[in-house]
Design an enzyme around this catalytic site. Structure first.
Site, PDB file in Angstrom:
ATOM      1  N   GLY A 155       0.829  -1.205   0.000  1.00  0.00           N
ATOM      2  CA  GLY A 155       0.000   0.000   0.000  1.00  0.00           C
ATOM      3  C   GLY A 155       0.863   1.254   0.000  1.00  0.00           C
ATOM      4  O   GLY A 155       2.098   1.179   0.036  1.00  0.00           O
ATOM      5  N   ASP A 156       0.194   2.396  -0.104  1.00  0.00           N
ATOM      6  CA  ASP A 156       0.862   3.709  -0.054  1.00  0.00           C
ATOM      7  C   ASP A 156       1.879   3.916  -1.175  1.00  0.00           C
ATOM      8  O   ASP A 156       2.857   4.647  -1.017  1.00  0.00           O
ATOM      9  CB  ASP A 156       1.586   3.912   1.301  1.00  0.00           C
ATOM     10  CG  ASP A 156       0.677   3.646   2.474  1.00  0.00           C
ATOM     11  OD1 ASP A 156      -0.488   4.064   2.386  1.00  0.00           O
ATOM     12  OD2 ASP A 156       1.117   3.021   3.444  1.00  0.00           O
TER      13      ASP A 156
ATOM     14  N   LYS B 128      -0.776   5.420  -5.490  1.00  0.00           N
ATOM     15  CA  LYS B 128      -1.852   5.096  -6.450  1.00  0.00           C
ATOM     16  C   LYS B 128      -2.787   6.283  -6.654  1.00  0.00           C
ATOM     17  O   LYS B 128      -3.288   6.488  -7.747  1.00  0.00           O
ATOM     18  CB  LYS B 128      -2.700   3.926  -5.937  1.00  0.00           C
ATOM     19  CG  LYS B 128      -1.985   2.606  -5.885  1.00  0.00           C
ATOM     20  CD  LYS B 128      -2.908   1.497  -5.409  1.00  0.00           C
ATOM     21  CE  LYS B 128      -3.368   1.641  -3.987  1.00  0.00           C
ATOM     22  NZ  LYS B 128      -2.329   1.580  -2.969  1.00  0.00           N
TER      23      LYS B 128
ATOM     24  N   GLY C  33      -6.203   5.543   1.958  1.00  0.00           N
ATOM     25  CA  GLY C  33      -6.079   6.997   1.984  1.00  0.00           C
ATOM     26  C   GLY C  33      -5.353   7.405   0.715  1.00  0.00           C
ATOM     27  O   GLY C  33      -4.135   7.291   0.636  1.00  0.00           O
ATOM     28  N   HIS C  34      -6.101   7.805  -0.295  1.00  0.00           N
ATOM     29  CA  HIS C  34      -5.491   8.117  -1.590  1.00  0.00           C
ATOM     30  C   HIS C  34      -5.318   9.626  -1.731  1.00  0.00           C
ATOM     31  O   HIS C  34      -6.287  10.373  -1.768  1.00  0.00           O
ATOM     32  CB  HIS C  34      -6.342   7.533  -2.730  1.00  0.00           C
ATOM     33  CG  HIS C  34      -6.379   6.023  -2.686  1.00  0.00           C
ATOM     34  ND1 HIS C  34      -7.432   5.279  -3.131  1.00  0.00           N
ATOM     35  CD2 HIS C  34      -5.463   5.141  -2.230  1.00  0.00           C
ATOM     36  CE1 HIS C  34      -7.158   3.989  -2.953  1.00  0.00           C
ATOM     37  NE2 HIS C  34      -5.972   3.880  -2.403  1.00  0.00           N
TER      38      HIS C  34
ATOM     39  N   ARG D 210     -21.728 -14.506   7.636  1.00  0.00           N
ATOM     40  CA  ARG D 210     -23.148 -14.352   7.298  1.00  0.00           C
ATOM     41  C   ARG D 210     -23.950 -13.597   8.354  1.00  0.00           C
ATOM     42  O   ARG D 210     -25.100 -13.901   8.614  1.00  0.00           O
ATOM     43  CB  ARG D 210     -23.765 -15.729   6.983  1.00  0.00           C
ATOM     44  CG  ARG D 210     -23.188 -16.305   5.697  1.00  0.00           C
ATOM     45  CD  ARG D 210     -23.296 -17.775   5.614  1.00  0.00           C
ATOM     46  NE  ARG D 210     -22.533 -18.397   6.684  1.00  0.00           N
ATOM     47  CZ  ARG D 210     -22.501 -19.703   6.901  1.00  0.00           C
ATOM     48  NH1 ARG D 210     -23.214 -20.512   6.146  1.00  0.00           N
ATOM     49  NH2 ARG D 210     -21.761 -20.194   7.863  1.00  0.00           N
TER      50      ARG D 210
ATOM     51  N   GLN E 115      -5.029  -0.474  -1.001  1.00  0.00           N
ATOM     52  CA  GLN E 115      -3.944  -1.204  -0.325  1.00  0.00           C
ATOM     53  C   GLN E 115      -2.967  -1.731  -1.392  1.00  0.00           C
ATOM     54  O   GLN E 115      -2.792  -1.080  -2.396  1.00  0.00           O
ATOM     55  CB  GLN E 115      -4.485  -2.331   0.568  1.00  0.00           C
ATOM     56  CG  GLN E 115      -5.239  -1.835   1.813  1.00  0.00           C
ATOM     57  CD  GLN E 115      -6.678  -1.483   1.549  1.00  0.00           C
ATOM     58  OE1 GLN E 115      -7.398  -2.245   0.935  1.00  0.00           O
ATOM     59  NE2 GLN E 115      -7.097  -0.332   2.007  1.00  0.00           N
TER      60      GLN E 115
ATOM     61  N   THR F  75      -3.842   7.256   9.070  1.00  0.00           N
ATOM     62  CA  THR F  75      -3.629   7.209  10.521  1.00  0.00           C
ATOM     63  C   THR F  75      -2.509   8.141  10.982  1.00  0.00           C
ATOM     64  O   THR F  75      -2.326   8.325  12.183  1.00  0.00           O
ATOM     65  CB  THR F  75      -3.247   5.778  10.945  1.00  0.00           C
ATOM     66  OG1 THR F  75      -2.066   5.413  10.221  1.00  0.00           O
ATOM     67  CG2 THR F  75      -4.345   4.778  10.628  1.00  0.00           C
TER      68      THR F  75
ATOM     69  N   PRO G 278       4.074   6.828  11.416  1.00  0.00           N
ATOM     70  CA  PRO G 278       5.297   6.786  10.612  1.00  0.00           C
ATOM     71  C   PRO G 278       5.376   5.443   9.888  1.00  0.00           C
ATOM     72  O   PRO G 278       5.067   4.408  10.472  1.00  0.00           O
ATOM     73  CB  PRO G 278       6.434   6.904  11.631  1.00  0.00           C
ATOM     74  CG  PRO G 278       5.800   6.865  12.972  1.00  0.00           C
ATOM     75  CD  PRO G 278       4.322   6.902  12.846  1.00  0.00           C
ATOM     76  N   ARG G 279       5.734   5.487   8.620  1.00  0.00           N
ATOM     77  CA  ARG G 279       5.848   4.226   7.871  1.00  0.00           C
ATOM     78  C   ARG G 279       7.237   3.638   8.051  1.00  0.00           C
ATOM     79  O   ARG G 279       8.217   4.371   8.176  1.00  0.00           O
ATOM     80  CB  ARG G 279       5.599   4.481   6.380  1.00  0.00           C
ATOM     81  CG  ARG G 279       4.192   4.933   6.105  1.00  0.00           C
ATOM     82  CD  ARG G 279       3.981   5.213   4.622  1.00  0.00           C
ATOM     83  NE  ARG G 279       2.645   5.753   4.409  1.00  0.00           N
ATOM     84  CZ  ARG G 279       2.344   6.722   3.552  1.00  0.00           C
ATOM     85  NH1 ARG G 279       3.290   7.252   2.805  1.00  0.00           N
ATOM     86  NH2 ARG G 279       1.111   7.144   3.429  1.00  0.00           N
TER      87      ARG G 279
ATOM     88  N   LEU H 196      10.996   8.281  -7.208  1.00  0.00           N
ATOM     89  CA  LEU H 196      12.417   8.053  -7.500  1.00  0.00           C
ATOM     90  C   LEU H 196      13.259   9.168  -6.868  1.00  0.00           C
ATOM     91  O   LEU H 196      14.372   8.936  -6.394  1.00  0.00           O
ATOM     92  CB  LEU H 196      12.632   8.029  -9.025  1.00  0.00           C
ATOM     93  CG  LEU H 196      14.049   7.749  -9.480  1.00  0.00           C
ATOM     94  CD1 LEU H 196      14.409   6.288  -9.231  1.00  0.00           C
ATOM     95  CD2 LEU H 196      14.245   8.085 -10.957  1.00  0.00           C
TER      96      LEU H 196
ATOM     97  N   SER I 183       6.518   8.700 -11.965  1.00  0.00           N
ATOM     98  CA  SER I 183       5.960   9.880 -11.314  1.00  0.00           C
ATOM     99  C   SER I 183       7.108  10.559 -10.578  1.00  0.00           C
ATOM    100  O   SER I 183       7.856   9.917  -9.850  1.00  0.00           O
ATOM    101  CB  SER I 183       4.844   9.445 -10.362  1.00  0.00           C
ATOM    102  OG  SER I 183       4.646  10.417  -9.385  1.00  0.00           O
TER     103      SER I 183
HETATM  104  P1  IMP Z   1      -6.836  -3.004   8.147  1.00  0.00           P
HETATM  105  O1  IMP Z   1      -7.005  -2.980   6.676  1.00  0.00           O
HETATM  106  O2  IMP Z   1      -7.238  -1.714   8.819  1.00  0.00           O
HETATM  107  O3  IMP Z   1      -7.487  -4.198   8.780  1.00  0.00           O
HETATM  108  O4  IMP Z   1      -5.260  -3.161   8.468  1.00  0.00           O
HETATM  109  C1  IMP Z   1      -4.540  -4.347   8.146  1.00  0.00           C
HETATM  110  C2  IMP Z   1      -3.142  -4.002   7.665  1.00  0.00           C
HETATM  111  O5  IMP Z   1      -3.227  -3.345   6.413  1.00  0.00           O
HETATM  112  C3  IMP Z   1      -2.376  -3.061   8.580  1.00  0.00           C
HETATM  113  O6  IMP Z   1      -1.003  -3.385   8.505  1.00  0.00           O
HETATM  114  C4  IMP Z   1      -2.598  -1.698   7.944  1.00  0.00           C
HETATM  115  O7  IMP Z   1      -1.585  -0.780   8.262  1.00  0.00           O
HETATM  116  C5  IMP Z   1      -2.571  -2.084   6.478  1.00  0.00           C
HETATM  117  N1  IMP Z   1      -3.330  -1.167   5.624  1.00  0.00           N
HETATM  118  C6  IMP Z   1      -4.659  -1.086   5.469  1.00  0.00           C
HETATM  119  N2  IMP Z   1      -4.990  -0.158   4.569  1.00  0.00           N
HETATM  120  C7  IMP Z   1      -3.839   0.365   4.127  1.00  0.00           C
HETATM  121  C8  IMP Z   1      -3.519   1.359   3.145  1.00  0.00           C
HETATM  122  O8  IMP Z   1      -4.390   1.935   2.475  1.00  0.00           O
HETATM  123  N3  IMP Z   1      -2.199   1.616   2.972  1.00  0.00           N
HETATM  124  C9  IMP Z   1      -1.222   0.951   3.649  1.00  0.00           C
HETATM  125  N4  IMP Z   1      -1.482   0.018   4.555  1.00  0.00           N
HETATM  126  C10 IMP Z   1      -2.769  -0.283   4.796  1.00  0.00           C
END
Ligand code: IMP
Length: 431
Positions: free
Chosen positions: A13-14, A17, A41-42, A141, A220, A299, A302-303, A330, A411
């Site tokens: 993710g991140d 996109k 979060g786009h 269900r 994601q 959230t 920090p990544r 890059l 990009s």
């Molecule tokens: P959940 O999707 O909130 O259940 O989180 C599960 C895992 O996916 C966690 O490690 C989150 O940090 C990660 N995650 C969920 N959505 C994103 C995203 O849009 N970008 C990056 N990581 C994500």
């Protein structure tokens, strides 16, 4: 002939996109989101204005596009309404262009209670948006779908039953009390539903009848896919190409003419827990975080940062059947004397060149690196390959030769205009 495009995340993710989809969707009449929910979060920057979309398809920032929220998503209606209202307040008409699947499931407050409870009992590092529990209820269900909201008695009964179940679980097993009120949740839900009900459709039929080109926007990334990612440190949906058919209700055949592209950073990041073989827990990782602004869009966390992992990326190329890769950020590597890429893993003395399913293998995997001389010149805002330093071109050429997939676009900054098509290398790779 109709030519649809699928744009996925190739990493955890991140990858950027948001910007890429925004850029590409100007050529499409409809944009679809089909899995995940407000965990995404786009981010898109248009003329210095920053937009962060969590539930609406990013392509809706172009006023000619229709936005489809397909059945594979889990929807927090309160956040959806808020997102629509915020965009409308900024002068962008979205409501009239929006189509919400009647089969999409809802995220309700009790899902968030469970998300934080489960996090306290065994950390995944979720976004706490109730995503996992909402999918648990769907597959168990017990879920409530958008179409159920027309039947008030049924909706109220389902909410009440679900709350009893959640309260029992919390109190009897985990000794926690929660004041969840069925009446309050029901009232709020209906209030939000009234605002969007005119936009609810059978989205599968809508798409089957739609003759113009469609862009499918993954959320994601492939390595967070519930089946193909670093399970259990994943999200609860199919974030890879696997999610397309069940997320839209369209037959797999529908996608046979589509183009499949994925977005990757020129390095790697992840948020939350879980294995990350190329993670740099040192000053180099910190430099990537600072220069790349690596803090979560949803959230603010920090990544975690590290070198590009080509073993993981090859997994994404293979399981998504990628036709092309879009590389972002890059310019963050402009600051490094040396740049590394991981070309294999060493696990207990054995070298492996594929992405393993086993969590314990991934946790033990030591990256085998190829080192490149850094270019230490700015690539920010570059608009053609001629503007790139030779060392950066070599880095990019190695990536596509390893992956056997062309880089189609680069990009080079957050603004809409900061990108270019990567034709020279694309042609060289035979794409
Ligand atoms: P959940 O999707 O909130 O259940 O989180 C599960 C895992 O996916 C966690 O490690 C989150 O940090 C990660 N995650 C969920 N959505 C994103 C995203 O849009 N970008 C990056 N990581 C994500």
């Amino acid at each position: 002939m109709k030519k649809d495009l699928v744009v996925l995340g190739a990493q955890w993710g991140d990858e950027g996109k948001g910007k890429v989809v925004d850029l590409l969707s100007k050529d499409f009449s409809a944009v679809v989101r089909y899995q995940g929910g407000s965990n995404a979060g786009h981010t898109v920057v248009v003329k210095g204005q920053k937009f962060v979309l969590h539930l609406l398809p990013t392509g809706m920032l172009h006023e000619h596009t229709r936005g489809i929220v397909a059945q594979g998503m889990v929807l927090d209606l309160e956040l959806l309404v808020k997102e629509i209202e915020e965009l409308e307040a900024r002068g962008l008409k979205v409501m009239e262009r929006l189509y919400i699947s009647d089969r999409a499931h809802l995220v309700l407050p009790y899902h968030k209670v469970l998300d934080s409870l489960f996090e306290r009992k065994g950390k995944i590092g979720t976004t706490l948006r109730g995503i996992g529990p909402s999918y648990m209820f769907k597959y168990g269900r017990k879920g409530i779908r958008v179409c159920d909201l027309e039947d008030r008695d049924r909706t109220y009964r389902l909410i009440k039953e679900n709350i009893e179940f959640v309260k029992d679980l919390c109190e009897k097993i985990y000794c926690e009390n929660h004041s969840l009120s069925a009446e309050e949740i029901f009232e709020k839900l209906l209030e939000n539903y009234q605002k969007i009900k005119d936009r609810v459709v059978d989205a599968t039929r809508f798409l089957l009848g739609f003759e113009r080109n469609v862009l499918f926007e993954g959320a994601q990334g492939t390595l967070l896919d519930v089946d193909m990612g670093t399970y259990p440190y994943v999200t609860s949906s199919n974030a890879s190409a696997l999610g397309l058919s069940n997320g839209t209700g369209l037959p797999p055949k529908y996608f046979s003419n589509a183009h499949f592209w994925a977005v990757s950073k020129a390095y790697t990041t992840r948020v939350g827990e879980g294995p990350f073989p190329t993670e740099l827990e040192n000053e180099l990782g910190e430099l990537l975080r600072q220069k790349g602004g690596e803090y979560g869009a949803t959230t603010g966390r920090p990544r975690r940062c590290g070198w590009l992992d080509l073993v993981a990326l090859k997994h994404a190329v293979d399981i998504n059947g990628l036709d092309g890769l879009i590389l972002t950020k890059l310019d963050v590597l402009d600051h490094f004397e040396e740049v590394k890429v991981c070309v294999a893993y060493e696990v207990e003395g054995k070298v492996i060149d594929h992405f393993p399913a086993s969590l314990s293998w991934l946790e033990k995997a030591k990256p085998v690196y190829k080192t490149f001389k850094g270019w230490t010149k700015s690539t920010k805002g570059a608009r053609s390959i001629e503007e790139l330093p030779q060392e950066a071109i070599e880095y990019l050429e190695f990536i596509q030769e390893y992956l056997k997939v062309p880089i189609v676009m680069l990009s080079t900054g957050p603004e809409r205009e900061e990108y270019f098509w990567f034709e020279r290398v694309y042609a060289k790779a035979g794409g």
